[in-house]
Design an enzyme around this catalytic site. Structure first.
Site, PDB file in Angstrom:
ATOM      1  N   ASP A 160      -0.315   4.661 -26.722  1.00 23.17           N
ATOM      2  CA  ASP A 160      -1.648   5.114 -26.346  1.00 23.17           C
ATOM      3  C   ASP A 160      -2.707   4.479 -27.262  1.00 23.17           C
ATOM      4  O   ASP A 160      -2.354   3.735 -28.196  1.00 23.17           O
ATOM      5  CB  ASP A 160      -1.666   6.653 -26.442  1.00 23.17           C
ATOM      6  CG  ASP A 160      -2.635   7.275 -25.453  1.00 23.17           C
ATOM      7  OD1 ASP A 160      -3.514   6.552 -24.950  1.00 23.17           O
ATOM      8  OD2 ASP A 160      -2.522   8.487 -25.199  1.00 23.17           O
ATOM      9  N   ASP A 221      -6.782   9.748 -17.112  1.00 24.67           N
ATOM     10  CA  ASP A 221      -5.587  10.564 -16.863  1.00 24.67           C
ATOM     11  C   ASP A 221      -5.617  11.250 -15.501  1.00 24.67           C
ATOM     12  O   ASP A 221      -6.658  11.738 -15.060  1.00 24.67           O
ATOM     13  CB  ASP A 221      -5.484  11.664 -17.924  1.00 24.67           C
ATOM     14  CG  ASP A 221      -5.177  11.091 -19.294  1.00 24.67           C
ATOM     15  OD1 ASP A 221      -5.088   9.857 -19.426  1.00 24.67           O
ATOM     16  OD2 ASP A 221      -5.017  11.900 -20.226  1.00 24.67           O
TER      17      ASP A 221
HETATM   18  C1  GLA Z   1      -3.854  10.269 -23.322  1.00 31.85           C
HETATM   19  C2  GLA Z   1      -2.945   9.609 -22.295  1.00 31.85           C
HETATM   20  C3  GLA Z   1      -2.108  10.668 -21.606  1.00 31.85           C
HETATM   21  C4  GLA Z   1      -1.285  11.427 -22.633  1.00 31.85           C
HETATM   22  C5  GLA Z   1      -2.213  12.029 -23.688  1.00 31.85           C
HETATM   23  C6  GLA Z   1      -1.445  12.631 -24.836  1.00 31.85           C
HETATM   24  O1  GLA Z   1      -4.820  11.067 -22.737  1.00 31.85           O
HETATM   25  O2  GLA Z   1      -3.673   8.891 -21.356  1.00 31.85           O
HETATM   26  O3  GLA Z   1      -1.253  10.077 -20.653  1.00 31.85           O
HETATM   27  O4  GLA Z   1      -0.336  10.574 -23.218  1.00 31.85           O
HETATM   28  O5  GLA Z   1      -3.086  11.036 -24.233  1.00 31.85           O
HETATM   29  O6  GLA Z   1      -2.261  13.161 -25.819  1.00 31.85           O
END
Ligand code: GLA
Length: 437
Positions: A160, A221
């Site tokens: 990430d 997300d």
């Molecule tokens: C980001 C990513 C998600 C997840 C969260 C975890 O938002 O895009 O897919 O992994 O972090 O904190």
């Protein structure tokens, strides 16, 4: 230095550069598996939520269910831990370590457990000072952390991009990819840098992504709702002329997890997500409570014909090709290819809400299907209901479908191998049929 030597140096630099691309031979088709985040987020209170907290118990249970509920058999093989698995402190020798209370046996033991089930093991980290949920990130310890992943026999790394400098990401992720190569252990590399750069309106280097990552998150997300699924689909359609060219065996655009089997999508809407993700050659990473997925949703997730579209060996990312009367048509060229003519996956997705299923009609020729050998058609979600399965259709034939509100009709249109000059009977039988589905 002579000019000849300079050219030679440049050539060998180019070659060196080449072998430093991600070289793991993995993800030749989009990865399939299960990822904790969307459904379990950062639940860490195991006293209150013993069955839902991010813990070794949760992942062992998910691994068991992937196998016992038949998901592994149809291709879902990666069991991936997302954020919140870490202890807030590194060990005395600087290594990452799991939260002791929630992962008392440690990550290597969990990885062993997952492998013993015949599955592959994935782990989340972040190219920043901290993960998005505030646990230690890899920045400054990349080499050590990648070595630790290899020791733990990790098969998939989701990296990430929180708490990092967005402008340095291209460089940082590329270096990380090279560290992964150096371990000698093939690990699928999932990159998040485009999602962060796109968000800032930056021009993303997709050529580098395709070279150094096996998959990459392009956008924000996903949430457990129809509007979230369709927002992502619309965004992919908006960017498709640019993004689709970078997808192919070993490197994929990632519209995020499948939310099928949770709270937010109806059965019809779940079929839409599965169809569009198949058309997009998207990774199929479920995030759901596997013990509670109702049969009608499980059937969608395990639809072998739809999975076959997603996993098509040509690896061409499909596109939204047509919008009419609030019906969106998505198309993806797939195998088999006969005499230069592709077969296709075609999804008619309804954005309508006016009650009765909507009747829509379009000719194969208008969809660009013009093989003079004709086509055979399968209705992928209603296999037994189509009286026309295995009949021949020409480019003049009309597809006539009825699409439920916020639903989909998903077809495979196979190019036929018959040669009309030789096989006149079949060719004659094929003219101008109309498909009523
Ligand atoms: C980001 C990513 C998600 C997840 C969260 C975890 O938002 O895009 O897919 O992994 O972090 O904190």
């Amino acid at each position: 230095m002579t000019s000849g030597t300079v050219v030679l140096c440049l050539v060998s630099l180019a070659v060196l550069h080449e072998i430093h691309g991600l070289d793991n031979g993995l993800a030749l088709t989009p990865p399939m598996g299960w990822l904790a985040w969307q459904r379990y987020r950062c639940i860490t209170d195991c006293d209150t939520y013993p069955d839902e907290c991010v813990s070794e118990k949760l992942f062992k249970n998910a691994a068991d269910l992937l196998v016992s509920e038949g998901y592994a058999e149809v291709g879902y093989q990666y069991l991936i831990v997302d954020d919140c698995w870490l202890s807030h402190n590194r060990s005395a020798d600087g290594k990452l370590q799991a939260d002791e209370k929630r992962f008392p046996s440690g990550i290597k033991a969990l990885s062993d457990y997952v492998h013993a089930k015949g599955l592959k093991f994935g782990l989340y980290q972040d190219w920043g000072k901290k993960t998005c949920a505030g646990y230690p990130g890899v920045l400054g310890s990349e080499e050590l952390d990648v070595k630790t992943f290899a020791e733990w026999e990790v098969d998939y790394v989701k990296l990430d991009g929180c708490y990092s400098n967005v402008r340095d990401m291209d460089k940082g992720y590329v270096e990380f990819s090279q560290h992964l190569n150096k371990t000698g252990r093939p690990m699928v590399f999932s990159c998040s840098w485009p999602a962060y750069q796109e968000d800032k309106g930056m021009l993303v280097n997709y050529t580098a992504l395709a070279k150094y990552c096996n998959l990459w998150r392009n956008s924000g997300d996903i949430d457990d709702s129809w509007s979230s699924v369709m927002d992502i689909a619309d965004y992919f359609a908006l960017k498709q002329e640019f993004w689709a060219q970078y997808a192919g065996p070993g490197h994929w655009n990632d519209p995020d997890m499948l939310v099928i089997g949770n709270f937010g999508l109806t059965v019809d809407q779940s079929k839409v997500q599965m169809s569009i993700w198949a058309i997009l050659a998207a990774p199929l990473l479920m995030s759901n409570k596997l013990s509670d997925v109702r049969p009608e949703f499980k059937e969608i997730l395990q639809n072998k014909e739809v999975i076959r579209i997603n996993q098509d060996a040509l690896g061409i990312q499909g596109k939204r090709v047509f919008r009419d009367k609030r019906i969106d048509i998505w198309l993806r060229p797939v195998e088999p290819v006969h005499l230069g003519h592709y077969s296709y996956a075609v999804a008619f997705v309804s954005r309508r809400s006016d009650g009765a299923p909507f009747a829509y009609r379009i000719s194969l020729a208008d969809l660009g299907m013009n093989s003079s050998n004709g086509y055979t058609i399968t209705n992928l979600f209603e296999k037994n209901k189509s009286p026309y399965n295995n009949a021949y259709f020409t480019q003049k034939s009309f597809l006539r479908v009825r699409v439920n509100p916020s639903g989909v009709v998903f077809l495979r249109v196979n190019a036929s191998p018959i040669n009309p000059d030789i096989d006149r009977d079949n060719a004659n039988n094929a003219t101008n049929n109309v498909v009523f589905i």
